[in-house]
Write a protein that holds these residues in place. Structure first.
Motif, PDB file in Angstrom:
ATOM      1  N   TYR A  41       0.841  -1.182   0.000  1.00  0.00           N
ATOM      2  CA  TYR A  41       0.000   0.000   0.000  1.00  0.00           C
ATOM      3  C   TYR A  41       0.886   1.245   0.000  1.00  0.00           C
ATOM      4  O   TYR A  41       1.975   1.235   0.579  1.00  0.00           O
ATOM      5  CB  TYR A  41      -0.893   0.045   1.241  1.00  0.00           C
ATOM      6  CG  TYR A  41      -1.972  -1.013   1.268  1.00  0.00           C
ATOM      7  CD1 TYR A  41      -1.709  -2.293   1.741  1.00  0.00           C
ATOM      8  CD2 TYR A  41      -3.260  -0.731   0.821  1.00  0.00           C
ATOM      9  CE1 TYR A  41      -2.690  -3.273   1.755  1.00  0.00           C
ATOM     10  CE2 TYR A  41      -4.254  -1.698   0.840  1.00  0.00           C
ATOM     11  CZ  TYR A  41      -3.954  -2.963   1.304  1.00  0.00           C
ATOM     12  OH  TYR A  41      -4.941  -3.922   1.322  1.00  0.00           O
ATOM     13  N   GLN A  65       0.789   5.219   1.230  1.00  0.00           N
ATOM     14  CA  GLN A  65       0.048   6.161   2.060  1.00  0.00           C
ATOM     15  C   GLN A  65       0.715   7.534   1.997  1.00  0.00           C
ATOM     16  O   GLN A  65       1.789   7.737   2.555  1.00  0.00           O
ATOM     17  CB  GLN A  65      -0.049   5.676   3.502  1.00  0.00           C
ATOM     18  CG  GLN A  65      -0.965   6.546   4.357  1.00  0.00           C
ATOM     19  CD  GLN A  65      -1.154   6.011   5.756  1.00  0.00           C
ATOM     20  OE1 GLN A  65      -0.316   5.296   6.280  1.00  0.00           O
ATOM     21  NE2 GLN A  65      -2.266   6.363   6.381  1.00  0.00           N
ATOM     22  N   GLY A 104      -1.506  12.302   5.441  1.00  0.00           N
ATOM     23  CA  GLY A 104      -2.852  12.811   5.638  1.00  0.00           C
ATOM     24  C   GLY A 104      -3.935  12.041   4.912  1.00  0.00           C
ATOM     25  O   GLY A 104      -5.105  12.397   4.987  1.00  0.00           O
ATOM     26  N   GLN A 105      -3.550  10.983   4.200  1.00  0.00           N
ATOM     27  CA  GLN A 105      -4.511  10.178   3.447  1.00  0.00           C
ATOM     28  C   GLN A 105      -4.543   8.750   3.998  1.00  0.00           C
ATOM     29  O   GLN A 105      -3.665   8.345   4.753  1.00  0.00           O
ATOM     30  CB  GLN A 105      -4.110  10.123   1.971  1.00  0.00           C
ATOM     31  CG  GLN A 105      -3.928  11.472   1.309  1.00  0.00           C
ATOM     32  CD  GLN A 105      -5.239  12.158   1.038  1.00  0.00           C
ATOM     33  OE1 GLN A 105      -6.171  11.549   0.543  1.00  0.00           O
ATOM     34  NE2 GLN A 105      -5.332  13.424   1.391  1.00  0.00           N
ATOM     35  N   GLY A 106      -5.553   8.005   3.565  1.00  0.00           N
ATOM     36  CA  GLY A 106      -5.578   6.595   3.883  1.00  0.00           C
ATOM     37  C   GLY A 106      -4.684   5.830   2.921  1.00  0.00           C
ATOM     38  O   GLY A 106      -4.329   6.335   1.855  1.00  0.00           O
ATOM     39  N   PRO A 107      -4.305   4.614   3.274  1.00  0.00           N
ATOM     40  CA  PRO A 107      -3.485   3.804   2.354  1.00  0.00           C
ATOM     41  C   PRO A 107      -4.220   3.525   1.047  1.00  0.00           C
ATOM     42  O   PRO A 107      -5.444   3.393   1.029  1.00  0.00           O
ATOM     43  CB  PRO A 107      -3.244   2.512   3.147  1.00  0.00           C
ATOM     44  CG  PRO A 107      -3.431   2.892   4.582  1.00  0.00           C
ATOM     45  CD  PRO A 107      -4.509   3.944   4.566  1.00  0.00           C
ATOM     46  N   PHE A 109      -4.193   0.799  -2.189  1.00  0.00           N
ATOM     47  CA  PHE A 109      -3.734  -0.539  -2.574  1.00  0.00           C
ATOM     48  C   PHE A 109      -2.899  -0.479  -3.836  1.00  0.00           C
ATOM     49  O   PHE A 109      -3.307   0.131  -4.833  1.00  0.00           O
ATOM     50  CB  PHE A 109      -4.964  -1.424  -2.783  1.00  0.00           C
ATOM     51  CG  PHE A 109      -4.670  -2.786  -3.336  1.00  0.00           C
ATOM     52  CD1 PHE A 109      -4.955  -3.084  -4.654  1.00  0.00           C
ATOM     53  CD2 PHE A 109      -4.122  -3.764  -2.532  1.00  0.00           C
ATOM     54  CE1 PHE A 109      -4.706  -4.338  -5.168  1.00  0.00           C
ATOM     55  CE2 PHE A 109      -3.868  -5.028  -3.036  1.00  0.00           C
ATOM     56  CZ  PHE A 109      -4.155  -5.313  -4.356  1.00  0.00           C
ATOM     57  N   LEU A 127       4.616   6.996   2.503  1.00  0.00           N
ATOM     58  CA  LEU A 127       4.929   5.847   3.352  1.00  0.00           C
ATOM     59  C   LEU A 127       4.440   4.602   2.615  1.00  0.00           C
ATOM     60  O   LEU A 127       3.257   4.517   2.264  1.00  0.00           O
ATOM     61  CB  LEU A 127       4.218   5.977   4.702  1.00  0.00           C
ATOM     62  CG  LEU A 127       4.458   4.872   5.730  1.00  0.00           C
ATOM     63  CD1 LEU A 127       5.909   4.887   6.219  1.00  0.00           C
ATOM     64  CD2 LEU A 127       3.500   5.037   6.911  1.00  0.00           C
ATOM     65  N   LEU A 170       3.663   0.753   2.705  1.00  0.00           N
ATOM     66  CA  LEU A 170       3.322  -0.236   3.715  1.00  0.00           C
ATOM     67  C   LEU A 170       3.199  -1.615   3.100  1.00  0.00           C
ATOM     68  O   LEU A 170       2.668  -1.773   1.998  1.00  0.00           O
ATOM     69  CB  LEU A 170       1.980   0.135   4.371  1.00  0.00           C
ATOM     70  CG  LEU A 170       1.965   1.436   5.164  1.00  0.00           C
ATOM     71  CD1 LEU A 170       0.539   1.897   5.397  1.00  0.00           C
ATOM     72  CD2 LEU A 170       2.683   1.261   6.493  1.00  0.00           C
ATOM     73  N   PHE A 185       0.496  -5.295   9.450  1.00  0.00           N
ATOM     74  CA  PHE A 185       1.302  -4.340   8.710  1.00  0.00           C
ATOM     75  C   PHE A 185       2.679  -4.173   9.332  1.00  0.00           C
ATOM     76  O   PHE A 185       2.843  -4.270  10.552  1.00  0.00           O
ATOM     77  CB  PHE A 185       0.614  -2.976   8.688  1.00  0.00           C
ATOM     78  CG  PHE A 185      -0.519  -2.891   7.711  1.00  0.00           C
ATOM     79  CD1 PHE A 185      -1.758  -3.408   8.020  1.00  0.00           C
ATOM     80  CD2 PHE A 185      -0.338  -2.306   6.463  1.00  0.00           C
ATOM     81  CE1 PHE A 185      -2.807  -3.344   7.114  1.00  0.00           C
ATOM     82  CE2 PHE A 185      -1.369  -2.232   5.556  1.00  0.00           C
ATOM     83  CZ  PHE A 185      -2.610  -2.758   5.880  1.00  0.00           C
ATOM     84  N   SER A 240       6.023  -1.452   9.701  1.00  0.00           N
ATOM     85  CA  SER A 240       6.097  -0.037  10.057  1.00  0.00           C
ATOM     86  C   SER A 240       6.277   0.865   8.845  1.00  0.00           C
ATOM     87  O   SER A 240       6.194   2.081   8.957  1.00  0.00           O
ATOM     88  CB  SER A 240       7.234   0.204  11.052  1.00  0.00           C
ATOM     89  OG  SER A 240       6.907  -0.376  12.292  1.00  0.00           O
ATOM     90  N   ARG A 253       9.527   5.007   4.591  1.00  0.00           N
ATOM     91  CA  ARG A 253       9.240   6.400   4.249  1.00  0.00           C
ATOM     92  C   ARG A 253      10.142   6.790   3.088  1.00  0.00           C
ATOM     93  O   ARG A 253      11.351   6.879   3.245  1.00  0.00           O
ATOM     94  CB  ARG A 253       9.500   7.300   5.448  1.00  0.00           C
ATOM     95  CG  ARG A 253       9.459   8.786   5.171  1.00  0.00           C
ATOM     96  CD  ARG A 253       8.081   9.291   4.816  1.00  0.00           C
ATOM     97  NE  ARG A 253       7.133   9.137   5.903  1.00  0.00           N
ATOM     98  CZ  ARG A 253       5.825   9.350   5.779  1.00  0.00           C
ATOM     99  NH1 ARG A 253       5.321   9.734   4.621  1.00  0.00           N
ATOM    100  NH2 ARG A 253       5.033   9.199   6.805  1.00  0.00           N
TER     101      ARG A 253
END
Lengths: 115, 111
Positions: B35, B37, B40-43, B45, B88, B90, B102, B104, B107
Motif C-alpha cells: 500500500y 500512504q 494525511g490520506q488513507g493507504p 492498494f 509511506l 506499507l 502491517f 512499520s 518512508r
C-alpha cells in the motif's frame, strides 16, 4: 462515485468518556469492514473486523457496529484513555471468499483523549 | 515472533531514479500486499501477491512493479521516480485470517 468517509474533523474528548467514530461508504458492497489504529510514522494496527451479516462486535473496550442499510459503521472506545490517542482508519473488503484481498481505506479520524 | 519487517525504514531518492523496497512477512504467511500512504490520506492498494502470484493490482502506473519470492518475502520496485511518489509504503502479510498485519513502512522521499 465510490467513497468512504470518516469524521473529517479531529475528535477531542475527555479521559473516561466514550469516543464514537463514524465510517460511511457509498457505492461499495463490503463483505467485511475493518478498523485499524495508526500512530504517526507507523503502520496500521488491526483492531476489529465485522462481517456484512453481523450487527455488532466487541473486544474489551472497543465496539463496532455495521449497518449495511445505512452503509455505515460506528466504532466506539469506552472509558477512553490518553493512550487511545491516534488516527483510526476504517477499511472495506468486498471479496467474500478466496485469497484475493484488497482493502479500500477511508482517510482516518484523528482522536485526542485529554487527561 | 517477528512481525512484518520492512527495509529500509527511510529513503531519499532523486527524481528519475529507481527504488526497491523489501518486505519480510510473518513466518507462515503466504500473502503479501503493498500500500502507498501519502501524508494525511488513507493507504492506497498497490499490489497483492499470494503464493508468488499476483492476485491484485491497484490503479498505479506501470512504473510500479512487485514480486514475491519462494520464501514469501516481497519486493516493490518503482522506476522513474516522481515527486508525487513520496509517501509511506506499507507492506501487510496475511495468514489464514482475514485481517493483515502491517509493517512499520518505508518512508520514501523523492527530491
Amino acid at each position: 462515485s465510490q467513497k468512504i468517509e470518516q469524521n473529517s474533523e479531529a475528535l477531542n474528548i475527555q479521559e473516561g468518556k466514550t469516543a464514537t467514530l463514524t465510517c460511511n461508504y457509498t457505492n461499495y458492497s463490503p463483505a467485511y469492514l475493518q478498523w485499524y489504529r495508526q500512530d504517526p510514522g507507523r503502520g496500521p494496527v488491526f483492531l476489529l473486523l465485522i462481517r456484512e451479516n453481523e450487527k455488532e462486535k466487541r473486544k474489551e473496550r472497543l465496539k463496532v457496529t455495521f449497518d449495511t442499510t445505512l452503509k455505515q459503521s460506528l466504532f466506539h472506545i469506552t472509558a477512553s484513555q490518553p493512550a487511545d490517542s491516534a488516527t483510526y482508519l476504517c477499511a472495506l473488503d468486498e471479496q467474500k471468499a478466496g485469497n484475493n484481498r484488497k482493502l479500500i481505506w477511508g482517510l482516518g479520524t484523528s482522536l485526542a483523549v485529554n487527561p | 515472533d517477528a512481525g512484518v519487517t520492512q527495509s529500509p525504514t527511510h529513503l531519499i531518492k532523486t527524481r528519475g531514479q529507481h527504488v526497491t523496497l523489501r518486505c519480510s512477512p510473518i513466518s507462515g504467511h503466504k500473502s503479501v500486499s503493498w500500500y502507498q500512504q501519502v501524508l494525511g490520506q488513507g493507504p492506497q492498494f498497490i499490489f497483492q501477491y499470494y503464493e508468488k502470484e499476483e492476485r491484485g493490482r491497484g490503479n498505479f502506473p506501470d512504473r510500479f512493479s512487485a514480486r514475491q519470492f519462494p520464501n514469501y518475502s516481497s519486493e516493490l520496485n518503482v522506476n522513474a521516480l516522481l515527486l508525487g511518489d513520496s509517501a509511506l509504503y506499507l507492506c501487510a502479510s496475511r495468514g489464514q485470517g482475514l485481517a493483515g498485519t502491517f509493517g512499520s513502512g518505508t518512508r520514501l522521499t523523492v527530491v
